[in-house]
Design an enzyme around this catalytic site. Structure first.
Site, PDB file in Angstrom:
ATOM      1  N   HIS A  17     -13.450  10.287  19.947  1.00 16.78           N
ATOM      2  CA  HIS A  17     -13.333  11.134  21.144  1.00 16.78           C
ATOM      3  C   HIS A  17     -14.408  12.213  21.114  1.00 16.78           C
ATOM      4  O   HIS A  17     -15.008  12.550  22.138  1.00 16.78           O
ATOM      5  CB  HIS A  17     -11.961  11.816  21.201  1.00 16.78           C
ATOM      6  CG  HIS A  17     -10.804  10.880  21.059  1.00 16.78           C
ATOM      7  ND1 HIS A  17      -9.860  11.019  20.075  1.00 16.78           N
ATOM      8  CD2 HIS A  17     -10.454   9.782  21.758  1.00 16.78           C
ATOM      9  CE1 HIS A  17      -8.958  10.056  20.191  1.00 16.78           C
ATOM     10  NE2 HIS A  17      -9.303   9.286  21.206  1.00 16.78           N
TER      11      HIS A  17
ATOM     12  N   HIS B 265     -10.134  12.472  17.479  1.00 16.41           N
ATOM     13  CA  HIS B 265     -10.836  12.045  16.270  1.00 16.41           C
ATOM     14  C   HIS B 265     -12.326  11.931  16.564  1.00 16.41           C
ATOM     15  O   HIS B 265     -12.788  12.263  17.664  1.00 16.41           O
ATOM     16  CB  HIS B 265     -10.224  10.775  15.679  1.00 16.41           C
ATOM     17  CG  HIS B 265     -10.286   9.559  16.569  1.00 16.41           C
ATOM     18  ND1 HIS B 265     -11.444   9.121  17.161  1.00 16.41           N
ATOM     19  CD2 HIS B 265      -9.322   8.684  16.946  1.00 16.41           C
ATOM     20  CE1 HIS B 265     -11.200   8.025  17.856  1.00 16.41           C
ATOM     21  NE2 HIS B 265      -9.914   7.752  17.753  1.00 16.41           N
TER      22      HIS B 265
ATOM     23  N   CYS C  90      -2.799  -0.223  25.660  1.00 16.57           N
ATOM     24  CA  CYS C  90      -3.877  -0.240  26.658  1.00 16.57           C
ATOM     25  C   CYS C  90      -3.338   0.073  28.045  1.00 16.57           C
ATOM     26  O   CYS C  90      -4.103   0.311  28.964  1.00 16.57           O
ATOM     27  CB  CYS C  90      -4.547  -1.605  26.729  1.00 16.57           C
ATOM     28  SG  CYS C  90      -5.490  -2.048  25.280  1.00 16.57           S
TER      29      CYS C  90
ATOM     30  N   LYS D 249      -4.784   4.740  12.321  1.00 13.85           N
ATOM     31  CA  LYS D 249      -3.861   5.610  11.593  1.00 13.85           C
ATOM     32  C   LYS D 249      -3.218   4.853  10.445  1.00 13.85           C
ATOM     33  O   LYS D 249      -3.021   5.387   9.369  1.00 13.85           O
ATOM     34  CB  LYS D 249      -2.773   6.115  12.553  1.00 13.85           C
ATOM     35  CG  LYS D 249      -3.100   7.486  13.112  1.00 13.85           C
ATOM     36  CD  LYS D 249      -1.865   8.140  13.693  1.00 13.85           C
ATOM     37  CE  LYS D 249      -1.890   8.039  15.204  1.00 13.85           C
ATOM     38  NZ  LYS D 249      -0.709   8.456  15.894  1.00 13.85           N
TER      39      LYS D 249
ATOM     40  N   LYS E  39     -12.615  -0.612  11.644  1.00 12.95           N
ATOM     41  CA  LYS E  39     -12.113   0.106  12.800  1.00 12.95           C
ATOM     42  C   LYS E  39     -11.221   1.244  12.305  1.00 12.95           C
ATOM     43  O   LYS E  39     -10.471   1.069  11.361  1.00 12.95           O
ATOM     44  CB  LYS E  39     -11.314  -0.869  13.656  1.00 12.95           C
ATOM     45  CG  LYS E  39     -11.338  -0.517  15.092  1.00 12.95           C
ATOM     46  CD  LYS E  39     -10.866  -1.667  15.952  1.00 12.95           C
ATOM     47  CE  LYS E  39     -10.692  -1.136  17.359  1.00 12.95           C
ATOM     48  NZ  LYS E  39     -10.314  -2.125  18.308  1.00 12.95           N
TER      49      LYS E  39
ATOM     50  N   CYS F 243      -3.950  -8.280  21.198  1.00 12.42           N
ATOM     51  CA  CYS F 243      -4.818  -7.436  22.010  1.00 12.42           C
ATOM     52  C   CYS F 243      -6.094  -7.141  21.213  1.00 12.42           C
ATOM     53  O   CYS F 243      -6.010  -6.711  20.064  1.00 12.42           O
ATOM     54  CB  CYS F 243      -4.076  -6.138  22.350  1.00 12.42           C
ATOM     55  SG  CYS F 243      -5.174  -4.761  22.644  1.00 12.42           S
TER      56      CYS F 243
ATOM     57  N   HIS G  58      -6.151  -3.374  19.927  1.00 13.32           N
ATOM     58  CA  HIS G  58      -5.164  -2.840  18.991  1.00 13.32           C
ATOM     59  C   HIS G  58      -4.655  -3.841  17.969  1.00 13.32           C
ATOM     60  O   HIS G  58      -3.902  -3.466  17.065  1.00 13.32           O
ATOM     61  CB  HIS G  58      -3.983  -2.242  19.770  1.00 13.32           C
ATOM     62  CG  HIS G  58      -4.409  -1.109  20.661  1.00 13.32           C
ATOM     63  ND1 HIS G  58      -4.648  -1.261  22.003  1.00 13.32           N
ATOM     64  CD2 HIS G  58      -4.688   0.179  20.367  1.00 13.32           C
ATOM     65  CE1 HIS G  58      -5.038  -0.108  22.513  1.00 13.32           C
ATOM     66  NE2 HIS G  58      -5.073   0.787  21.548  1.00 13.32           N
TER      67      HIS G  58
ATOM     68  N   CYS H 193      -0.052  -5.041  27.065  1.00 10.98           N
ATOM     69  CA  CYS H 193      -0.240  -4.195  25.878  1.00 10.98           C
ATOM     70  C   CYS H 193       0.078  -2.763  26.272  1.00 10.98           C
ATOM     71  O   CYS H 193      -0.616  -2.180  27.116  1.00 10.98           O
ATOM     72  CB  CYS H 193      -1.668  -4.292  25.333  1.00 10.98           C
ATOM     73  SG  CYS H 193      -1.950  -3.113  23.990  1.00 10.98           S
TER      74      CYS H 193
HETATM   75  N1  MSP Z   1      -6.942   7.522  28.866  1.00  7.95           N
HETATM   76  C1  MSP Z   1      -7.821   6.403  28.761  1.00  7.95           C
HETATM   77  C2  MSP Z   1      -9.098   6.649  29.550  1.00  7.95           C
HETATM   78  C3  MSP Z   1      -8.915   6.943  30.986  1.00  7.95           C
HETATM   79  S1  MSP Z   1     -10.422   7.351  31.737  1.00  7.95           S
HETATM   80  C4  MSP Z   1     -10.131   7.301  33.358  1.00  7.95           C
HETATM   81  C5  MSP Z   1      -8.200   6.194  27.302  1.00  7.95           C
HETATM   82  N2  MSP Z   1      -8.034   7.228  26.469  1.00  7.95           N
HETATM   83  S2  MSP Z   1      -8.380   7.219  24.907  1.00  7.95           S
HETATM   84  O1  MSP Z   1      -7.861   8.453  24.386  1.00  7.95           O
HETATM   85  O2  MSP Z   1      -7.935   6.034  24.284  1.00  7.95           O
HETATM   86  O3  MSP Z   1      -9.927   7.328  24.814  1.00  7.95           O
HETATM   87  C6  MSP Z   1     -10.771   6.201  24.765  1.00  7.95           C
HETATM   88  C7  MSP Z   1     -12.181   6.702  24.591  1.00  7.95           C
HETATM   89  O4  MSP Z   1     -12.288   7.503  23.396  1.00  7.95           O
HETATM   90  C8  MSP Z   1     -13.257   5.649  24.417  1.00  7.95           C
HETATM   91  O5  MSP Z   1     -13.668   5.038  25.608  1.00  7.95           O
HETATM   92  C9  MSP Z   1     -14.343   6.508  23.784  1.00  7.95           C
HETATM   93  O6  MSP Z   1     -14.905   7.352  24.718  1.00  7.95           O
HETATM   94  C10 MSP Z   1     -13.552   7.321  22.802  1.00  7.95           C
HETATM   95  N3  MSP Z   1     -13.372   6.607  21.556  1.00  7.95           N
HETATM   96  C11 MSP Z   1     -12.196   6.306  20.950  1.00  7.95           C
HETATM   97  N4  MSP Z   1     -12.443   5.705  19.760  1.00  7.95           N
HETATM   98  C12 MSP Z   1     -13.777   5.597  19.563  1.00  7.95           C
HETATM   99  C13 MSP Z   1     -14.584   5.178  18.498  1.00  7.95           C
HETATM  100  N5  MSP Z   1     -14.104   4.697  17.383  1.00  7.95           N
HETATM  101  N6  MSP Z   1     -15.919   5.301  18.646  1.00  7.95           N
HETATM  102  C14 MSP Z   1     -16.478   5.834  19.765  1.00  7.95           C
HETATM  103  N7  MSP Z   1     -15.733   6.255  20.777  1.00  7.95           N
HETATM  104  C15 MSP Z   1     -14.385   6.055  20.764  1.00  7.95           C
HETATM  105  O7  MSP Z   1      -8.677   5.120  26.988  1.00  7.95           O
END
Ligand code: MSP
Length: 641
Positions: A22, A19, A130, A297, A294, A144, A147, A127
């Site tokens: 990411h 999304h 997480c 889904k 935030k 958490c 979430h 969690c």
């Molecule tokens: N797999 C773990 C990370 C392991 S790194 C060794 C993880 N994955 S995740 O798919 O949940 O990705 C989290 C990351 O996605 C956040 O740290 C950020 O980089 C990005 N984001 C997810 N949602 C976000 C927003 N709403 N806004 C900005 N970035 C966000 O955690």
């Protein structure tokens, strides 16, 4: 040899498609890497996917497939999304790859052998989303903080990494290297975490319960998959290519605040235990919220980056993300904001400079760039503005001030537009004696555009390459080219073409949003705001004279069944008011009632009877009517203010 630069994104969980959040981190690292490449550094940019764990296994089960088939598919979706977003990563790592697993096992064994991994029983609040335990203190209202769900109590015999041993060491690192975690607010958060015991980190699960992970090399009955697996990706990719010496000292991690603790506490202590040096910086950004909420889904407000790319173009989308988020803070996404940004900066300011320059070159010089003529202060001033930008932009980028870097470039573009207006080439063109000056202005504009294309290249690589092609000077660029002021040589043929950034029709967009808001409003969405009338000044409101009245008679209207002809006592005056409330009130209910009257309304004939005012009533969505009145009796004629 060029100075190395190693930048990483988090590796993303493969339990959902990418999304905008990411996409933001990944675009950010792409932009950071491209600026460093442009400055001549030896860059390696790593991204990838985090594929082990309980929730991935569950997602695969829900999709009716095997974990491996599932992660193959979703990991490929990430890759193809990154391709569409123009992400020029150098390496992509998947935690299910043998090259990664081998490094994880090797590091685990080393840390185990030195006594930093112990076996024990642990119970706590976990969690699953997480994939970590929380302390009571970290929870928000028992849930958490990431979430909003209640963690479950778990108790298991696991292997633990003796993280607590390294707490004093880590505090000292943060004290002596204040830049290690930035911006400062996040460093302070980590320091606060380190004020109290951090406990030991559970790093394994019994294989019998969760088979989807990497087996511990000394105990096949347990797998590691949680953070000990994921964090090591940053190291394992380098090791598997024999590049660790070259790049590790230059490691720049980029993450959002949600995974600060794993990166700010688990990772440095793991590195220390493994005898490895620390990364150079942990760069932590805020969250993209969607209209201040935030993304989730269940709320149904997840923004899909590729939809926006389809509508606005990839480069405009990238520009918006970087321009409209202050690194470290949260930002609120609204599509209208994106459209307005594209129009103001790209379609108007930059588009205008290009259209003017190419248009005038066509009109006055047959589309061919001239040599500079004599130069004046104004010409030199604009050149000086651009000459300072490569350093300034790089400084901003290295300090994580992406918004300011872009604002600085766009300020120069605005200055170039003002320069054109001030130098008025259309006036110079009227006098043959000033042809040299006209040449200077035209050439200066061409150089300013070229410089802009270089300075913005990392953010909008595709459109800026097109811009240079239009200027007749395609090809590779270096950041210093932006200050050279000789990159669009005499004789170059420029090309007109379609707008680089088409203007977005804001009215049409607003109209689709109104339709869309009603149709797609998720069940939990907040109620729609009131449909307000245009704002008025207090002076406008003061023009309305409202008075207290008493209804003394209600008679049938001679020509209309739905209207009452009311006699209203305003104290010194009596008025006749024709009112459409017959369906709601009988004559008996009305006579003697106190009402509020608009007393200075121009008289109007309603079906043949002149009405001298209006009485106020409210109506709800079901059509129930209620007359506005007073909560204690006042003399008729009193003014309502
Ligand atoms: N797999 C773990 C990370 C392991 S790194 C060794 C993880 N994955 S995740 O798919 O949940 O990705 C989290 C990351 O996605 C956040 O740290 C950020 O980089 C990005 N984001 C997810 N949602 C976000 C927003 N709403 N806004 C900005 N970035 C966000 O955690």
């Amino acid at each position: 040899m060029a100075e190395p630069y190693y930048a990483t994104t988090p590796i993303f969980y493969v339990n959902a498609a990418p999304h905008i959040g990411h996409a933001y981190t990944t675009i950010l690292v792409d932009v950071a890497s491209r600026y460093q490449r442009l400055a001549g550094r030896d860059v390696r940019f790593l991204t990838g996917t985090d594929e082990h764990g309980e929730k991935i296994a569950k997602a695969a089960e829900a999709a009716g497939t095997t974990p491996q088939a599932y992660v193959d598919e979703v990991s490929a979706q990430f890759r193809s999304a990154w391709d569409e977003l123009g992400i020029a990563y150098d390496a992509f790592i998947r935690t299910t790859e043998p090259r990664h697993q081998a490094v994880v096992q090797e590091v685990l064994q080393r840390v185990y052998d030195q006594g930093d991994i112990i076996y024990g029983e642990y119970g706590g609040l976990y969690c699953v989303k997480c994939e970590r335990y929380y302390t009571e203190k970290e929870l928000e209202d028992g849930t958490c903080p990431q979430h909003g769900i209640a963690p479950e109590y778990r108790s298991e015999a696991n292997y633990f990494f003796r993280m607590e041993t390294y707490r004093p060491w880590l505090r000292e690192q943060l004290e002596t290297n204040p830049d290690l975690i930035r911006p400062e607010g996040y460093r302070n958060e980590v320091l606060a975490m380190l004020r109290e015991p951090i406990g030991d980190l559970s790093i394994s699960r019994p294989k019998a319960r969760v088979p989807w992970g990497i087996p511990l090399p000394w105990d096949e009955e347990h797998v590691t998959y949680v953070w000990f697996d994921a964090l090591l990706n940053y190291w394992s990719d380098l090791v598997s290519h024999g590049l660790e010496e070259r790049y590790w000292p230059a490691a720049e991690h980029f993450i959002a605040k949600d995974i600060l603790k794993p990166h700010g506490v688990f990772w440095p202590t793991m590195l220390k235990a493994a005898g490895l040096p620390l990364f150079r910086h942990l760069n932590v950004h805020g969250y993209w919220l969607v209209e201040d909420r935030k993304m989730s889904k269940s709320v149904g407000n997840v923004v899909r980056p590729l939809d926006l790319v389809d509508r606005y173009g990839n480069d405009a989308f990238r520009y918006f993300l970087l321009r409209d988020m202050r690194f470290g803070l949260d930002a609120s996404f609204h599509e209208l904001g994106l459209a307005e940004r594209v129009n103001a900066d790209l379609a108007n300011d930059l588009g205008n400079l290009l259209a003017r320059t190419v248009g005038m070159l066509g009109k006055y010089r047959g589309g061919v760039v001239p040599a500079f003529g004599p130069r004046e202060d104004a010409d030199r001033a604009l050149q000086a503005t651009f000459a300072a930008l490569p350093d300034a932009v790089l400084r901003h980028v290295e300090a994580l001030h992406y918004d300011e870097a872009l604002a600085a470039v766009m300020a120069a573009v605005s200055e170039a537009n003002r320069y054109v207006s001030d130098r008025a080439p259309w006036e110079l063109a009227k006098e043959a004696a000033r042809a040299g000056e006209l040449d200077t202005v035209l050439r200066t504009c061409a150089e300013a555009l070229y410089a802009t294309s270089v300075l913005l290249d990392p953010v909008m690589p595709e459109r800026m390459a097109t811009l240079r092609a239009r200027l007749g000077v395609p090809g590779d660029v270096h950041l210093d080219d932006a200050a050279a002021w000789d990159r669009v040589p005499e004789g170059t043929r420029v090309e007109a073409g379609e707008a680089l950034f088409p203007r977005v029709d804001l009215e049409a967009l607003k109209a689709t949003m109104e339709v869309g808001d009603g149709a797609d409003a998720p069940a939990e969405a907040v109620e729609a705001p009131l449909p307000h009338k245009p704002e008025i000044a207090i002076d406008d409101f003061a023009k309305v004279e409202l008075r207290v009245g008493t209804i003394t008679a209600a008679e049938d209207h001679p020509n209309a069944d739905r209207l009452w002809v009311l006699t209203v006592d305003l104290g010194p005056e009596t008025r006749t008011v024709v009112s459409g409330i017959k369906a709601h009130y009988t004559a008996e209910q009305l006579v003697g009632t106190t009402v509020i009257v608009v007393a200075n309304l121009a008289p109007a004939k309603l079906r043949g009877v002149t009405s001298q005012g209006m009485i106020l009533a409210a109506e709800d969505a079901e059509g129930t009517l209620s007359l506005a009145g007073l909560d204690r009796p006042l003399a008729p004629g009193s003014e309502v203010r």
